[in-house]
Design a protein around this motif. Sequence first.
Motif, PDB file in Angstrom:
ATOM      1  N   ILE A  21       0.840  -1.206   0.000  1.00 48.49           N
ATOM      2  CA  ILE A  21       0.000   0.000   0.000  1.00 48.49           C
ATOM      3  C   ILE A  21       0.874   1.254   0.000  1.00 48.49           C
ATOM      4  N   GLY A  22       1.989   1.220   0.777  1.00 49.74           N
ATOM      5  CA  GLY A  22       2.914   2.361   0.799  1.00 49.74           C
ATOM      6  C   GLY A  22       3.507   2.614  -0.576  1.00 49.74           C
ATOM      7  N   MET A  23       3.881   1.535  -1.259  1.00 49.62           N
ATOM      8  CA  MET A  23       4.451   1.681  -2.607  1.00 49.62           C
ATOM      9  C   MET A  23       3.407   2.248  -3.574  1.00 49.62           C
ATOM     10  N   TYR A  24       2.164   1.771  -3.410  1.00 47.89           N
ATOM     11  CA  TYR A  24       1.088   2.291  -4.268  1.00 47.89           C
ATOM     12  C   TYR A  24       0.911   3.796  -4.035  1.00 47.89           C
ATOM     13  N   MET A  25       0.921   4.186  -2.744  1.00 50.75           N
ATOM     14  CA  MET A  25       0.729   5.619  -2.440  1.00 50.75           C
ATOM     15  C   MET A  25       1.882   6.440  -3.006  1.00 50.75           C
ATOM     16  N   GLY A  26       3.114   5.935  -2.790  1.00 50.93           N
ATOM     17  CA  GLY A  26       4.279   6.671  -3.288  1.00 50.93           C
ATOM     18  C   GLY A  26       4.247   6.790  -4.803  1.00 50.93           C
ATOM     19  N   GLY A  27       3.863   5.681  -5.475  1.00 44.96           N
ATOM     20  CA  GLY A  27       3.874   5.663  -6.933  1.00 44.96           C
ATOM     21  C   GLY A  27       2.768   6.489  -7.556  1.00 44.96           C
ATOM     22  N   LEU A  33      -4.735   6.666   1.472  1.00 43.18           N
ATOM     23  CA  LEU A  33      -4.742   5.427   2.262  1.00 43.18           C
ATOM     24  C   LEU A  33      -3.736   5.486   3.412  1.00 43.18           C
ATOM     25  N   ALA A  34      -3.220   6.700   3.735  1.00 44.50           N
ATOM     26  CA  ALA A  34      -2.126   6.808   4.716  1.00 44.50           C
ATOM     27  C   ALA A  34      -2.504   6.221   6.079  1.00 44.50           C
ATOM     28  N   ALA A  35      -3.715   6.498   6.558  1.00 45.12           N
ATOM     29  CA  ALA A  35      -4.069   5.999   7.894  1.00 45.12           C
ATOM     30  C   ALA A  35      -4.213   4.470   7.878  1.00 45.12           C
ATOM     31  N   HIS A  37      -2.560   2.434   5.795  1.00 45.60           N
ATOM     32  CA  HIS A  37      -1.159   1.986   5.715  1.00 45.60           C
ATOM     33  C   HIS A  37      -0.493   2.062   7.094  1.00 45.60           C
ATOM     34  N   ALA A  38      -0.722   3.179   7.819  1.00 50.73           N
ATOM     35  CA  ALA A  38      -0.097   3.366   9.137  1.00 50.73           C
ATOM     36  C   ALA A  38      -0.544   2.269  10.102  1.00 50.73           C
ATOM     37  N   HIS A  39      -1.858   1.940  10.104  1.00 57.16           N
ATOM     38  CA  HIS A  39      -2.340   0.949  11.072  1.00 57.16           C
ATOM     39  C   HIS A  39      -2.012  -0.479  10.666  1.00 57.16           C
ATOM     40  N   ILE A  40      -1.915  -0.742   9.369  1.00 52.23           N
ATOM     41  CA  ILE A  40      -1.466  -2.076   8.960  1.00 52.23           C
ATOM     42  C   ILE A  40      -0.020  -2.266   9.431  1.00 52.23           C
ATOM     43  N   ASN A  41       0.809  -1.236   9.239  1.00 53.15           N
ATOM     44  CA  ASN A  41       2.214  -1.352   9.631  1.00 53.15           C
ATOM     45  C   ASN A  41       2.415  -1.289  11.146  1.00 53.15           C
ATOM     46  N   LEU A  42       1.665  -0.424  11.837  1.00 55.29           N
ATOM     47  CA  LEU A  42       1.922  -0.231  13.272  1.00 55.29           C
ATOM     48  C   LEU A  42       1.113  -1.205  14.129  1.00 55.29           C
ATOM     49  N   LEU A  43      -0.215  -1.179  13.978  1.00 46.80           N
ATOM     50  CA  LEU A  43      -1.062  -2.108  14.749  1.00 46.80           C
ATOM     51  C   LEU A  43      -0.813  -3.552  14.280  1.00 46.80           C
ATOM     52  N   PHE A  45       1.924  -4.914  12.035  1.00 47.00           N
ATOM     53  CA  PHE A  45       3.295  -5.438  12.048  1.00 47.00           C
ATOM     54  C   PHE A  45       4.046  -5.119  13.341  1.00 47.00           C
ATOM     55  N   VAL A  46       4.180  -3.831  13.676  1.00 42.48           N
ATOM     56  CA  VAL A  46       5.048  -3.465  14.807  1.00 42.48           C
ATOM     57  C   VAL A  46       4.552  -4.100  16.111  1.00 42.48           C
ATOM     58  N   LEU A  47       3.248  -3.961  16.395  1.00 46.40           N
ATOM     59  CA  LEU A  47       2.741  -4.535  17.645  1.00 46.40           C
ATOM     60  C   LEU A  47       2.937  -6.051  17.680  1.00 46.40           C
TER      61      LEU A  47
HETATM   62  C1  HEM Z   1       8.433   0.442   1.183  1.00 45.92           C
HETATM   63  C2  HEM Z   1       7.817   0.743   2.302  1.00 45.92           C
HETATM   64  C3  HEM Z   1       6.967   1.983   2.521  1.00 45.92           C
HETATM   65  C4  HEM Z   1       6.514   2.946   1.650  1.00 45.92           C
HETATM   66  C5  HEM Z   1       6.756   3.046   0.150  1.00 45.92           C
HETATM   67  C6  HEM Z   1       5.740   3.903   2.423  1.00 45.92           C
HETATM   68  C7  HEM Z   1       5.092   5.019   1.908  1.00 45.92           C
HETATM   69  C8  HEM Z   1       4.307   5.888   2.623  1.00 45.92           C
HETATM   70  C9  HEM Z   1       3.577   7.022   2.070  1.00 45.92           C
HETATM   71  C10 HEM Z   1       3.586   7.440   0.597  1.00 45.92           C
HETATM   72  C11 HEM Z   1       2.914   7.612   3.072  1.00 45.92           C
HETATM   73  C12 HEM Z   1       1.981   8.828   3.010  1.00 45.92           C
HETATM   74  C13 HEM Z   1       2.723  10.027   3.534  1.00 45.92           C
HETATM   75  C14 HEM Z   1       1.788  11.207   3.758  1.00 45.92           C
HETATM   76  O1  HEM Z   1       0.747  11.315   3.094  1.00 45.92           O
HETATM   77  O2  HEM Z   1       2.095  12.037   4.623  1.00 45.92           O
HETATM   78  C15 HEM Z   1       3.208   6.871   4.300  1.00 45.92           C
HETATM   79  C16 HEM Z   1       2.706   7.165   5.547  1.00 45.92           C
HETATM   80  C17 HEM Z   1       3.023   6.474   6.691  1.00 45.92           C
HETATM   81  N1  HEM Z   1       3.842   5.371   6.798  1.00 45.92           N
HETATM   82 FE1  HEM Z   1       4.765   4.435   5.289  1.00 45.92          FE
HETATM   83  N2  HEM Z   1       5.742   3.495   3.746  1.00 45.92           N
HETATM   84  C18 HEM Z   1       6.479   2.332   3.848  1.00 45.92           C
HETATM   85  C19 HEM Z   1       6.719   1.599   4.984  1.00 45.92           C
HETATM   86  C20 HEM Z   1       6.285   1.941   6.250  1.00 45.92           C
HETATM   87  C21 HEM Z   1       6.566   1.171   7.450  1.00 45.92           C
HETATM   88  C22 HEM Z   1       7.387  -0.121   7.480  1.00 45.92           C
HETATM   89  C23 HEM Z   1       5.950   1.832   8.485  1.00 45.92           C
HETATM   90  C24 HEM Z   1       5.885   1.489   9.938  1.00 45.92           C
HETATM   91  C25 HEM Z   1       6.456   0.435  10.494  1.00 45.92           C
HETATM   92  C26 HEM Z   1       5.303   3.007   7.920  1.00 45.92           C
HETATM   93  C27 HEM Z   1       4.584   3.920   8.650  1.00 45.92           C
HETATM   94  C28 HEM Z   1       3.895   4.976   8.123  1.00 45.92           C
HETATM   95  C29 HEM Z   1       3.057   5.862   8.912  1.00 45.92           C
HETATM   96  C30 HEM Z   1       2.830   5.803  10.411  1.00 45.92           C
HETATM   97  C31 HEM Z   1       2.500   6.803   8.016  1.00 45.92           C
HETATM   98  C32 HEM Z   1       1.499   7.895   8.339  1.00 45.92           C
HETATM   99  C33 HEM Z   1       2.249   9.157   8.611  1.00 45.92           C
HETATM  100  C34 HEM Z   1       1.224  10.255   8.834  1.00 45.92           C
HETATM  101  O3  HEM Z   1       0.673  10.377   9.913  1.00 45.92           O
HETATM  102  O4  HEM Z   1       0.949  10.967   7.819  1.00 45.92           O
HETATM  103  N3  HEM Z   1       5.519   3.035   6.574  1.00 45.92           N
HETATM  104  N4  HEM Z   1       4.052   5.815   3.994  1.00 45.92           N
END
Ligand code: HEM
Length: 125
Positions: A21-27, A33-35, A37-43, A45-47
């Motif tokens: 999902i993060g890669m999709y958002m970046g691309g 989908l940031a929230a 993505h954040a909860h899938i990774n934090l709630l 994976f991390v937890l």
């Molecule tokens: C290849 C891996 C990843 C990519 C490409 C990626 C990409 C992104 C992108 C594009 C956003 C949106 C940023 C914004 O709108 O401000 C985001 C938000 C976020 N990512 Fe990732 N992410 C990755 C991995 C991770 C991992 C491993 C974690 C945590 C363990 C993480 C935690 C977060 C959090 C907490 C936010 C929300 C930040 C906020 O409050 O705006 N991400 N990520």
Amino acid sequence: MNVSRNFLLLGTGFLIVGIIIGMYMGGSGDHSLAASHAHINLLGFVLSVVFALTYKAYPQMTDGRLASIHFLLHLVGAIVLNTLLFLMQAQVISEAAMVPLAPISELCVLIGVLAFGWNVLKNAN
Ligand code: HEM
Ligand code: HEM
């Protein structure tokens, strides 16, 4: 049940989905989908990995049933909640449609964490 291994597997599954999902958002440049993505990774994976490592560091915490109960509650709660949050943020369902499943899944996560906390108090010596 090998609770540490199960939490590691669950966490890794979440991390794979979270990174995709993060890669999709970046691309795409669409960060809506940031929230999710954040909860899938934090709630998700991390937890899960923190729980896995805690149960490995304090094996006496896995002696009773509390650890298995915690794993099952986190498994169901985190998967259901993250699925709903994703569908809501992807605009497949409305926020109202998350009730009552979202609060129930949140309670699953919370009760699991209470079981974890009780287990820490009793057995993490
Ligand atoms: C290849 C891996 C990843 C990519 C490409 C990626 C990409 C992104 C992108 C594009 C956003 C949106 C940023 C914004 O709108 O401000 C985001 C938000 C976020 N990512 Fe990732 N992410 C990755 C991995 C991770 C991992 C491993 C974690 C945590 C363990 C993480 C935690 C977060 C959090 C907490 C936010 C929300 C930040 C906020 O409050 O705006 N991400 N990520
Ligand atoms: C049942 C558990 C949880 C619930 C119901 C929950 C709920 C929420 C809600 C409603 C928001 C605001 C979202 C928005 O403004 O769009 C939020 C944001 C956030 N939460 Fe949680 N949360 C939970 C667990 C966690 C955990 C365990 C962590 C970290 C380990 C966490 C980290 C964050 C972060 C970093 C944000 C800001 C992300 C962003 O909006 O981009 N949450 N949470």
